[in-house]
Design a protein around this motif. Structure first.
Motif, PDB file in Angstrom:
ATOM      1  N   ALA A  76       0.882  -1.084   0.052  1.00 60.33           N
ATOM      2  CA  ALA A  76      -0.029   0.041  -0.053  1.00 60.33           C
ATOM      3  C   ALA A  76       0.797   1.247   0.015  1.00 60.33           C
ATOM      4  O   ALA A  76       1.874   1.256   0.770  1.00 60.33           O
ATOM      5  CB  ALA A  76      -0.818  -0.137   1.262  1.00 60.33           C
ATOM      6  N   VAL A  77       0.619   2.378  -0.855  1.00 63.09           N
ATOM      7  CA  VAL A  77       1.255   3.387  -0.895  1.00 63.09           C
ATOM      8  C   VAL A  77       0.501   4.509  -0.785  1.00 63.09           C
ATOM      9  O   VAL A  77      -0.588   4.568  -1.548  1.00 63.09           O
ATOM     10  CB  VAL A  77       2.030   3.572  -2.326  1.00 63.09           C
ATOM     11  N   THR A  78       0.580   5.474   0.256  1.00 65.00           N
ATOM     12  CA  THR A  78      -0.122   6.860   0.596  1.00 65.00           C
ATOM     13  C   THR A  78       0.624   7.882   0.141  1.00 65.00           C
ATOM     14  O   THR A  78       2.025   7.889   0.692  1.00 65.00           O
ATOM     15  CB  THR A  78      -0.647   6.623   1.973  1.00 65.00           C
ATOM     16  N   VAL A  79       0.383   8.845  -0.564  1.00 68.22           N
ATOM     17  CA  VAL A  79       1.161   9.908  -0.902  1.00 68.22           C
ATOM     18  C   VAL A  79       0.160  11.165  -0.320  1.00 68.22           C
ATOM     19  O   VAL A  79      -0.759  11.125  -0.889  1.00 68.22           O
ATOM     20  CB  VAL A  79       1.698  10.256  -2.425  1.00 68.22           C
ATOM     21  N   THR A  80       0.616  12.086   0.445  1.00 73.09           N
ATOM     22  CA  THR A  80      -0.099  12.940   1.025  1.00 73.09           C
ATOM     23  C   THR A  80       0.325  14.349   0.224  1.00 73.09           C
ATOM     24  O   THR A  80       1.156  14.500  -0.874  1.00 73.09           O
ATOM     25  CB  THR A  80       0.367  13.396   2.398  1.00 73.09           C
ATOM     26  N   SER A  81      -0.305  15.636   0.493  1.00 74.31           N
ATOM     27  CA  SER A  81      -0.168  16.765  -0.024  1.00 74.31           C
ATOM     28  C   SER A  81       1.300  17.112  -0.168  1.00 74.31           C
ATOM     29  O   SER A  81       1.665  17.920  -1.032  1.00 74.31           O
ATOM     30  CB  SER A  81      -1.230  17.835   0.189  1.00 74.31           C
ATOM     31  N   SER A  82       2.300  16.615   0.724  1.00 71.09           N
ATOM     32  CA  SER A  82       3.299  17.328   0.787  1.00 71.09           C
ATOM     33  C   SER A  82       4.261  16.089   0.124  1.00 71.09           C
ATOM     34  O   SER A  82       5.763  16.296  -0.075  1.00 71.09           O
ATOM     35  CB  SER A  82       4.107  17.671   1.994  1.00 71.09           C
ATOM     36  N   GLY A  83       3.827  15.156  -0.489  1.00 70.78           N
ATOM     37  CA  GLY A  83       4.679  14.006  -0.757  1.00 70.78           C
ATOM     38  C   GLY A  83       4.924  13.782  -2.293  1.00 70.78           C
ATOM     39  O   GLY A  83       3.994  14.539  -3.083  1.00 70.78           O
ATOM     40  N   LEU A  84       5.714  13.262  -2.819  1.00 73.94           N
ATOM     41  CA  LEU A  84       5.943  12.907  -4.273  1.00 73.94           C
ATOM     42  C   LEU A  84       6.714  11.622  -4.425  1.00 73.94           C
ATOM     43  O   LEU A  84       7.844  11.435  -3.892  1.00 73.94           O
ATOM     44  CB  LEU A  84       6.911  14.034  -4.805  1.00 73.94           C
ATOM     45  N   LEU A  85       5.881  10.624  -5.320  1.00 71.33           N
ATOM     46  CA  LEU A  85       6.683   9.552  -5.774  1.00 71.33           C
ATOM     47  C   LEU A  85       7.223   9.569  -7.077  1.00 71.33           C
ATOM     48  O   LEU A  85       6.162   9.771  -8.108  1.00 71.33           O
ATOM     49  CB  LEU A  85       5.644   8.383  -5.573  1.00 71.33           C
TER      50      LEU A  85
END
Length: 93
Positions: A76-85
């Protein structure tokens, strides 16, 4: 700062990996093929620090999840508003 997860052996940590500041570079490979670097859940960002302030760069395929001869389990990968994948094909890598 930047942390590089490299080497030819798969990571065995099954707990959640959280990147809340800086950059995590996944660079685990064996004979040019990616090996699991993140086998548990991955959370990128904590909604603090501004857009794209928490980054995970993936350099090889198969680095997120567990892969076997007959089955694959994608983490499972969660990317929030401050994140970048960012994948290898991205200009950021």
């Amino acid at each position: 700062g930047t942390l590089v997860l490299a080497g030819s052996n798969a990571n065995t940590l099954t707990g959640t990996v959280a990147v809340n500041e800086g950059t995590l570079v996944l660079a685990k490979s064996y004979n040019g093929f990616g090996v699991p670097a993140i086998v548990g859940p991955l959370t990128i960002g904590n909604d603090a620090g501004g857009q794209n302030s928490d980054i995970v760069k993936v350099l090889y395929s198969n680095e997120i999840g567990q892969f076997g001869p007959t089955a694959a389990v994608i983490s499972a990968v969660t990317v929030t508003s401050s994140g970048l994948l960012a994948w290898r094909i991205c200009a950021l890598v």
